[in-house]
Design an enzyme around this catalytic site. Structure first.
Site, PDB file in Angstrom:
ATOM      1  N   ASP A  81      -5.513  -6.459  -2.363  1.00  0.00           N
ATOM      2  CA  ASP A  81      -4.712  -6.299  -1.156  1.00  0.00           C
ATOM      3  C   ASP A  81      -5.424  -5.349  -0.196  1.00  0.00           C
ATOM      4  O   ASP A  81      -6.410  -4.684  -0.565  1.00  0.00           O
ATOM      5  CB  ASP A  81      -3.316  -5.768  -1.507  1.00  0.00           C
ATOM      6  N   LYS A  82      -4.907  -5.297   1.027  1.00  0.00           N
ATOM      7  CA  LYS A  82      -5.441  -4.396   2.055  1.00  0.00           C
ATOM      8  C   LYS A  82      -4.262  -3.684   2.678  1.00  0.00           C
ATOM      9  O   LYS A  82      -3.163  -4.242   2.748  1.00  0.00           O
ATOM     10  CB  LYS A  82      -6.159  -5.272   3.064  1.00  0.00           C
ATOM     11  N   HIS A  83      -4.438  -2.440   3.105  1.00  0.00           N
ATOM     12  CA  HIS A  83      -3.358  -1.773   3.827  1.00  0.00           C
ATOM     13  C   HIS A  83      -3.937  -0.962   4.971  1.00  0.00           C
ATOM     14  O   HIS A  83      -4.946  -0.285   4.816  1.00  0.00           O
ATOM     15  CB  HIS A  83      -2.558  -0.863   2.897  1.00  0.00           C
ATOM     16  N   SER A  84      -3.277  -1.057   6.104  1.00  0.00           N
ATOM     17  CA  SER A  84      -3.712  -0.273   7.261  1.00  0.00           C
ATOM     18  C   SER A  84      -2.823   0.961   7.362  1.00  0.00           C
ATOM     19  O   SER A  84      -1.641   0.914   7.023  1.00  0.00           O
ATOM     20  CB  SER A  84      -3.570  -1.133   8.517  1.00  0.00           C
ATOM     21  N   THR A 121       3.668  -5.382  10.328  1.00  0.00           N
ATOM     22  CA  THR A 121       3.362  -6.780   9.989  1.00  0.00           C
ATOM     23  C   THR A 121       4.637  -7.604   9.791  1.00  0.00           C
ATOM     24  O   THR A 121       4.704  -8.762  10.202  1.00  0.00           O
ATOM     25  CB  THR A 121       2.499  -6.806   8.706  1.00  0.00           C
ATOM     26  N   ARG A 169      11.194   9.297   7.633  1.00  0.00           N
ATOM     27  CA  ARG A 169      10.026   9.894   8.307  1.00  0.00           C
ATOM     28  C   ARG A 169       9.981   9.443   9.764  1.00  0.00           C
ATOM     29  O   ARG A 169       9.687  10.214  10.665  1.00  0.00           O
ATOM     30  CB  ARG A 169       8.738   9.477   7.595  1.00  0.00           C
ATOM     31  N   SER A 184       3.256   7.059   0.479  1.00  0.00           N
ATOM     32  CA  SER A 184       3.956   5.880   0.996  1.00  0.00           C
ATOM     33  C   SER A 184       3.134   4.616   0.729  1.00  0.00           C
ATOM     34  O   SER A 184       3.630   3.625   0.179  1.00  0.00           O
ATOM     35  CB  SER A 184       4.181   6.061   2.506  1.00  0.00           C
ATOM     36  N   LYS A 188       3.751   1.772  -2.721  1.00  0.00           N
ATOM     37  CA  LYS A 188       3.928   0.315  -2.588  1.00  0.00           C
ATOM     38  C   LYS A 188       2.777  -0.448  -3.205  1.00  0.00           C
ATOM     39  O   LYS A 188       2.965  -1.423  -3.925  1.00  0.00           O
ATOM     40  CB  LYS A 188       3.956  -0.076  -1.099  1.00  0.00           C
ATOM     41  N   LYS A 189       1.567  -0.003  -2.896  1.00  0.00           N
ATOM     42  CA  LYS A 189       0.390  -0.790  -3.290  1.00  0.00           C
ATOM     43  C   LYS A 189       0.171  -0.751  -4.802  1.00  0.00           C
ATOM     44  O   LYS A 189      -0.223  -1.741  -5.399  1.00  0.00           O
ATOM     45  CB  LYS A 189      -0.862  -0.290  -2.558  1.00  0.00           C
TER      46      LYS A 189
HETATM   47  N1  URA Z   1       1.775   2.504   6.233  1.00  0.00           N
HETATM   48  C1  URA Z   1       2.658   2.855   5.261  1.00  0.00           C
HETATM   49  O1  URA Z   1       3.057   2.038   4.444  1.00  0.00           O
HETATM   50  N2  URA Z   1       3.081   4.123   5.234  1.00  0.00           N
HETATM   51  C2  URA Z   1       2.651   5.050   6.088  1.00  0.00           C
HETATM   52  O2  URA Z   1       3.067   6.167   5.982  1.00  0.00           O
HETATM   53  C3  URA Z   1       1.740   4.690   7.105  1.00  0.00           C
HETATM   54  C4  URA Z   1       1.311   3.385   7.151  1.00  0.00           C
END
Ligand code: URA
Length: 430
Positions: A81-84, A121, A169, A184, A188-189
């Protein structure tokens, strides 16, 4: 032993260390709704001001992960996976997830909604009529096994502590914190339980990390937690001074992603999607893809031969979306020109102003209850290195009303960037 939340808040306030067990109990209570919002908010502000140690950050990320289900996958292709970390005009996931699946990976992508001035997204996907981002974990995993890709939001099963923390937040000005962003994202990841994760860590005006140094620190924090959790990872620090691509706004960005999936679209979106996907392949399947350059060529091929588009269309169908209805969506009620207030070399729009203004027009949220207007946004018409004269139309505002269009056009035209070099898109690979 029951958790003393007051003591936990006081420790964060005074910079005292907290045990792994207490962080676990805290995350679990947040996930099950057992801690009132005002106490969570107080803890968030204390952590925002004083930070957490590397060990506490790791423990809290694991605690957020374990506040819900951790996926268990059967035999099959590698998972990645990728996360920004949050950007403006950042539609990369919409191209990357189907592209990575077309390249042979399984991509279980759990994404977020808009956060602060940055887009989400899930909000973009929901501008496709019928697209369901609320699948059960079971259905989500089944889809990933069948077609290689699914994109959903958190459920009450999946890192539920982050769902609450994310919303609080956003409402308490505590987003821009390296330990909180790390926990955060990783909460999830890691719940996805993939072999590899690639991070797109944004730096600049439109990012939560304004400087390259801060972004590097966040990149190291994310890759440290990934590595210590047994997940292969890379982080690319990329420029977020200007929005990615030509558009900001949910439906506009889906339209632009479809252009990229058809082999066209803006070069920066295409190249970043390809590069991040290539690193996913290198991390998750190093035997088949030992070097980034080879993986990049392979990804370009899969984008140009229509395989990524085919995967996107299948994913939309599986998740109830209707691309034909999306194609028939009207424009926003008011589309107004943004004119150059001077002559010079046009260099784009300030990404922060772009994100904040689209949010003010209803394209993002101030509270989690706010509805999104999928049609509003910004569309750049001039090239980012184009010599323009005073009065040239450089972009368009898509707005819900004349008043919003005037407000946005004023803000945009006073926040255009002039006569400066365009920085490289990728600043660092960690
Ligand atoms: N993406 C996230 O899931 N959490 C954050 O705090 C910032 C970007």
């Amino acid at each position: 032993m029951t958790l003393n939340v007051l003591e936990l808040i006081a420790s964060a306030r005074d910079g005292r260390k907290v045990s792994r067990d207490d962080l676990y109990r805290f995350a679990s209570s947040i996930g099950s709704g057992g801690v009132p919002d005002y106490q969570v908010a107080a803890w968030l502000m204390a952590v925002y001001l004083n930070g957490l140690s590397a060990e506490e950050t790791m423990a809290f990320a694991h605690a957020v992960r374990d506040s819900g289900t951790v996926m268990r996958w059967g035999e099959g292709p590698p998972l990645a996976d990728k996360h920004s970390t949050g950007g403006v005009g950042d539609k990369i996931s919409l191209v990357l997830a189907p592209l990575a699946a077309a390249c042979g990976l399984r991509v279980p992508m759990v994404s977020g909604r808009s956060l602060g001035h940055t887009g989400g997204t899930l909000d973009k996907l929901e501008s496709i009529p019928g697209f369901d981002v609320r699948l059960s974990v079971e259905k989500f995993m089944g889809q990933v096994d069948e077609i290689g890709v699914s994109m959903i939001g958190q459920t009450s099963d999946l890192a539920p502590a982050d769902r609450k923390l994310y919303a609080l937040r956003d409402a308490t000005a505590t987003v821009e914190s390296i330990p909180l962003i790390t926990a955060s994202i990783m909460g999830k990841k890691l719940a996805e339980n993939t072999d590899a994760i690639v991070f797109d860590v944004k730096a600049g005006r439109g990012a939560f990390m304004k400087t390259r140094g801060e972004a590097l620190e966040l990149a190291r924090s994310l890759t440290r937690v990934a590595g210590d959790s047994g997940v292969e990872s890379r982080a690319l620090v990329t420029s977020m001074d200007r929005p990615l691509g030509k558009t900001v706004g949910n439906a506009l960005e889906v339209r632009e992603s479809l252009e990229v999936l058809r082999g066209g679209g803006p070069g920066d979106v295409r190249e970043l999607a390809v590069l991040l996907t290539a690193y996913m392949l290198v991390c998750a399947d190093p035997e088949s893809h030992p070097v980034p350059d080879g993986a990049v060529a392979f990804c370009r091929e899969k984008l140009d031969d229509g395989s990524a588009m085919e995967r996107f269309v299948r994913m939309v169908k599986y998740q109830g979306g209707d691309l034909e209805a999306f194609g028939k969506l009207p424009h926003a009620p008011v589309v107004a020109s943004v004119k150059a207030p001077r002559s010079g070399v046009f260099c784009g729009l300030d990404a922060y102003v772009a994100g904040e203004t689209v949010r003010a027009m209803g394209g993002g949220r101030y509270t989690m209850e706010d509805d999104i207007d999928p049609l509003v946004g910004w569309e750049r018409l001039a090239r980012r290195d184009e010599e323009v004269t005073h009065g040239t139309v450089v972009g368009l505002v898509h707005a819900g009303s004349d008043e919003d269009a005037r407000m946005a056009a004023d803000r945009f035209s006073s926040s255009l960037l002039w006569d400066m070099p365009v920085p490289p898109l990728v600043m660092e690979v960690v």
